[in-house]
Design a protein around this motif. Structure first.
Motif, PDB file in Angstrom:
ATOM      1  N   SER A 184      76.080  36.464  26.993  1.00 11.10           N
ATOM      2  CA  SER A 184      75.154  35.496  27.574  1.00 11.10           C
ATOM      3  C   SER A 184      75.190  35.504  29.097  1.00 11.10           C
ATOM      4  CB  SER A 184      75.487  34.085  27.071  1.00 11.10           C
ATOM      5  OG  SER A 184      76.819  33.743  27.435  1.00 11.10           O
ATOM      6  N   THR A 185      76.083  36.285  29.687  1.00 14.02           N
ATOM      7  CA  THR A 185      76.265  36.279  31.144  1.00 14.02           C
ATOM      8  C   THR A 185      75.049  36.786  31.919  1.00 14.02           C
ATOM      9  OG1 THR A 185      78.643  36.565  30.853  1.00 14.02           O
ATOM     10  CG2 THR A 185      77.748  37.047  33.016  1.00 14.02           C
ATOM     11  N   PRO A 186      74.442  37.920  31.546  1.00 12.98           N
ATOM     12  CA  PRO A 186      73.311  38.414  32.347  1.00 12.98           C
ATOM     13  C   PRO A 186      72.179  37.406  32.477  1.00 12.98           C
ATOM     14  CG  PRO A 186      74.081  40.114  30.842  1.00 12.98           C
ATOM     15  CD  PRO A 186      74.786  38.853  30.448  1.00 12.98           C
ATOM     16  N   LEU A 187      71.797  36.790  31.374  1.00 10.86           N
ATOM     17  CA  LEU A 187      70.692  35.836  31.433  1.00 10.86           C
ATOM     18  C   LEU A 187      71.114  34.558  32.154  1.00 10.86           C
ATOM     19  CD1 LEU A 187      67.758  35.691  30.624  1.00 10.86           C
ATOM     20  CD2 LEU A 187      68.422  34.552  28.501  1.00 10.86           C
ATOM     21  N   LEU A 188      72.379  34.177  32.028  1.00  7.39           N
ATOM     22  CA  LEU A 188      72.880  33.011  32.745  1.00  7.39           C
ATOM     23  C   LEU A 188      72.757  33.207  34.252  1.00  7.39           C
ATOM     24  CD1 LEU A 188      74.396  30.352  33.133  1.00  7.39           C
ATOM     25  CD2 LEU A 188      76.546  31.601  32.748  1.00  7.39           C
ATOM     26  N   VAL A 189      73.168  34.358  34.741  1.00  9.33           N
ATOM     27  CA  VAL A 189      73.087  34.647  36.173  1.00  9.33           C
ATOM     28  C   VAL A 189      71.628  34.662  36.627  1.00  9.33           C
ATOM     29  CG1 VAL A 189      73.539  36.376  37.951  1.00  9.33           C
ATOM     30  CG2 VAL A 189      75.267  35.904  36.189  1.00  9.33           C
ATOM     31  N   TRP A 190      70.778  35.299  35.852  1.00  9.61           N
ATOM     32  CA  TRP A 190      69.360  35.408  36.206  1.00  9.61           C
ATOM     33  C   TRP A 190      68.699  34.038  36.236  1.00  9.61           C
ATOM     34  CZ3 TRP A 190      66.216  38.495  38.541  1.00  9.61           C
ATOM     35  CH2 TRP A 190      64.836  38.402  38.342  1.00  9.61           C
ATOM     36  N   ARG A 191      68.984  33.230  35.221  1.00  7.63           N
ATOM     37  CA  ARG A 191      68.393  31.893  35.164  1.00  7.63           C
ATOM     38  C   ARG A 191      68.910  31.012  36.302  1.00  7.63           C
ATOM     39  NH1 ARG A 191      68.532  30.535  28.612  1.00  7.63           N
ATOM     40  NH2 ARG A 191      66.495  31.510  28.140  1.00  7.63           N
ATOM     41  N   ALA A 192      70.177  31.196  36.674  1.00  5.71           N
ATOM     42  CA  ALA A 192      70.735  30.427  37.793  1.00  5.71           C
ATOM     43  C   ALA A 192      69.983  30.744  39.086  1.00  5.71           C
ATOM     44  CB  ALA A 192      72.222  30.718  37.947  1.00  5.71           C
ATOM     45  N   LEU A 193      69.641  32.010  39.283  1.00  9.54           N
ATOM     46  CA  LEU A 193      68.877  32.406  40.469  1.00  9.54           C
ATOM     47  C   LEU A 193      67.484  31.771  40.466  1.00  9.54           C
ATOM     48  CD1 LEU A 193      69.831  36.196  40.703  1.00  9.54           C
ATOM     49  CD2 LEU A 193      70.666  34.325  42.146  1.00  9.54           C
ATOM     50  N   LEU A 194      66.839  31.751  39.302  1.00  8.39           N
ATOM     51  CA  LEU A 194      65.516  31.138  39.199  1.00  8.39           C
ATOM     52  C   LEU A 194      65.596  29.632  39.430  1.00  8.39           C
ATOM     53  CD1 LEU A 194      64.009  33.035  36.109  1.00  8.39           C
ATOM     54  CD2 LEU A 194      63.677  33.511  38.548  1.00  8.39           C
ATOM     55  N   PHE A 195      66.653  29.012  38.931  1.00  5.20           N
ATOM     56  CA  PHE A 195      66.838  27.576  39.150  1.00  5.20           C
ATOM     57  C   PHE A 195      67.047  27.270  40.629  1.00  5.20           C
ATOM     58  CE2 PHE A 195      69.976  24.123  39.723  1.00  5.20           C
ATOM     59  CZ  PHE A 195      69.169  23.044  39.354  1.00  5.20           C
ATOM     60  N   LEU A 196      67.863  28.068  41.292  1.00  2.00           N
ATOM     61  CA  LEU A 196      68.109  27.852  42.718  1.00  2.00           C
ATOM     62  C   LEU A 196      66.836  28.041  43.531  1.00  2.00           C
ATOM     63  CD1 LEU A 196      71.590  29.576  43.154  1.00  2.00           C
ATOM     64  CD2 LEU A 196      71.088  27.124  43.124  1.00  2.00           C
ATOM     65  N   ALA A 197      66.015  29.025  43.152  1.00  2.00           N
ATOM     66  CA  ALA A 197      64.737  29.222  43.833  1.00  2.00           C
ATOM     67  C   ALA A 197      63.826  28.016  43.625  1.00  2.00           C
ATOM     68  CB  ALA A 197      64.060  30.492  43.327  1.00  2.00           C
ATOM     69  N   SER A 198      63.788  27.508  42.406  1.00  2.00           N
ATOM     70  CA  SER A 198      62.975  26.316  42.108  1.00  2.00           C
ATOM     71  C   SER A 198      63.478  25.114  42.889  1.00  2.00           C
ATOM     72  CB  SER A 198      63.016  26.009  40.603  1.00  2.00           C
ATOM     73  OG  SER A 198      62.561  27.107  39.840  1.00  2.00           O
ATOM     74  N   LEU A 199      64.789  24.938  42.895  1.00  2.69           N
ATOM     75  CA  LEU A 199      65.383  23.809  43.618  1.00  2.69           C
ATOM     76  C   LEU A 199      65.087  23.909  45.110  1.00  2.69           C
ATOM     77  CD1 LEU A 199      67.205  21.298  43.510  1.00  2.69           C
ATOM     78  CD2 LEU A 199      69.174  22.822  43.796  1.00  2.69           C
ATOM     79  N   GLY A 200      65.161  25.115  45.657  1.00  2.00           N
ATOM     80  CA  GLY A 200      64.879  25.304  47.073  1.00  2.00           C
ATOM     81  C   GLY A 200      63.454  24.922  47.437  1.00  2.00           C
ATOM     82  N   ILE A 201      62.496  25.315  46.591  1.00  3.19           N
ATOM     83  CA  ILE A 201      61.088  24.989  46.856  1.00  3.19           C
ATOM     84  C   ILE A 201      60.859  23.482  46.783  1.00  3.19           C
ATOM     85  CG2 ILE A 201      58.742  25.220  45.966  1.00  3.19           C
ATOM     86  CD1 ILE A 201      59.446  28.042  45.097  1.00  3.19           C
ATOM     87  N   VAL A 202      61.394  22.848  45.737  1.00  2.00           N
ATOM     88  CA  VAL A 202      61.184  21.410  45.566  1.00  2.00           C
ATOM     89  C   VAL A 202      61.835  20.622  46.701  1.00  2.00           C
ATOM     90  CG1 VAL A 202      61.696  19.419  44.096  1.00  2.00           C
ATOM     91  CG2 VAL A 202      60.936  21.565  43.059  1.00  2.00           C
TER      92      VAL A 202
END
Length: 265
Positions: free
Chosen positions: A23-41
Motif C-alpha cells: 500500500s506504500t506507493p499509493l499512500l505516497v502518491w495520495r499524500a502528494l495530491l493531498f498536500l497539493a490540494s491543501l496548498g491551493i486551499v
C-alpha cells in the motif's frame, strides 16, 4: 450498484498500475495530491484574509465548494491508505468501513465537479470578467490545477466508477443551487454588491438562470460519464500493459507486507 459495497476492498488502497500488494506507493502518491490540494486551499483562503474582500465571500463560490470536497477527498484517500499501511488489508467479511464509503462518495462527487468547475470557468466566467481569486496564478490553480489533481487521483486508483453513482455529484450540485436561491432571497451579494454570486445565475431573472442551470446539469452528467469512461479505460490499459498472470486482488485478506509473488512467464 447504487449502494456503496464492493467485493474487492483492495482496489481502494492499491493502484491499478502496480503488480505488488504494497500500500506504500499509493499512500505516497495520495499524500502528494493531498498536500497539493491543501496548498491551493490555504493559499486561496489566506489571500482572501489579506485582501480587503471580507472572508465570508470565500464561501459563496461553487469553485471553493469544489476545492473543499477535493481537499476532503484526497484527505480521506490518504486516510484509507494509511489505515491499510499500519493495520493491514480491509476484511471482506463485513461491509466496507465508513471511511472507505466516505472516500468513495467524495471521489464520485469531486472528480466530475472539478472538471465542471474548469469548463464552466474558462467558457463562461472568464470571458464575463468574473474574478473569484486574488491574482492570475491562483486563478489558474483553482480552475485548472484542481482538475489535474483529481485526474491524477482517478488515474492512479483501481476502483471503478459506477454510472448510477451520478447521484453523488448531482446531490452536491443541487445543494449549491438551493444555497444560491436562499442566498439571493436572503439579500446576499457578490463582493461588488451585485445581488448574485455569478451574473449568469441571477435569480432576479429566473428564466435565463434555469437555462444555464439545465445546461450545466447536462454538462455535469456528461462529465460523470467521462469519469466512468476514464476509469474503465485506465483499468483496461493497466491490465493490458501489466498483463498479470496472477492477479494481486484475489486474496483480499492476506498480509500486505513481506508478500512476494512470482510472475509466471
Amino acid at each position: 450498484m447504487v449502494g456503496l459495497e464492493h467485493e474487492r476492498p483492495s482496489e481502494f488502497y492499491l493502484s491499478a498500475w502496480q503488480s505488488t500488494r504494497s500500500s506504500t506507493p499509493l499512500l505516497v502518491w495520495r499524500a502528494l495530491l493531498f498536500l497539493a490540494s491543501l496548498g491551493i486551499v490555504l493559499t486561496s483562503f489566506i489571500m482572501y484574509i489579506l485582501s480587503p474582500i471580507p472572508i465570508g465571500f470565500w464561501f459563496i463560490y461553487l469553485t471553493h465548494w469544489g476545492l473543499t470536497i477535493m481537499l476532503f477527498c484526497t484527505g480521506f484517500a490518504v486516510a484509507v491508505s494509511m489505515r491499510c499501511y499500519f493495520y493491514g488489508p480491509i476484511s471482506t467479511e463485513f461491509s466496507l468501513p465508513w471511511y472507505v464509503k466516505t472516500y468513495w462518495v467524495l471521489y464520485n462527487a469531486s472528480v466530475p465537479v472539478a472538471f465542471l468547475i474548469t469548463v464552466f470557468y474558462w467558457t463562461l466566467l472568464y470571458s464575463a470578467g468574473v474574478s473569484e481569486e486574488i491574482g492570475p496564478v491562483l486563478d489558474v490553480s483553482i480552475h485548472g490545477v484542481n482538475s489535474v489533481i483529481m485526474f491524477l487521483l482517478l488515474a492512479s486508483s483501481a476502483h471503478a466508477s459506477r454510472l448510477v453513482h451520478l447521484v453523488h455529484p448531482a446531490i452536491f450540485a443541487c445543494t449549491y443551487v438551493v444555497f444560491s436561491i436562499i442566498y439571493y432571497f436572503a439579500g446576499g451579494t457578490d463582493p461588488q454588491g451585485n445581488p448574485y454570486v455569478y451574473p449568469m445565475v441571477n435569480w432576479a431573472q429566473p428564466g435565463s438562470t434555469m437555462v444555464v442551470i439545465s445546461v450545466t446539469a447536462l454538462l455535469l452528467v456528461c462529465l460523470h460519464f467521462v469519469t466512468v469512461g476514464l476509469a474503465a479505460g485506465r483499468n483496461a490499459l493497466a491490465n493490458r500493459i501489466l498483463r498479470p498472470s496472477v492477479t494481486v486482488h484475489v486474496d483480499e485478506d492476506i498480509a500486505l507486507r513481506n508478500q512476494t509473488q512470482s510472475a509466471v512467464p
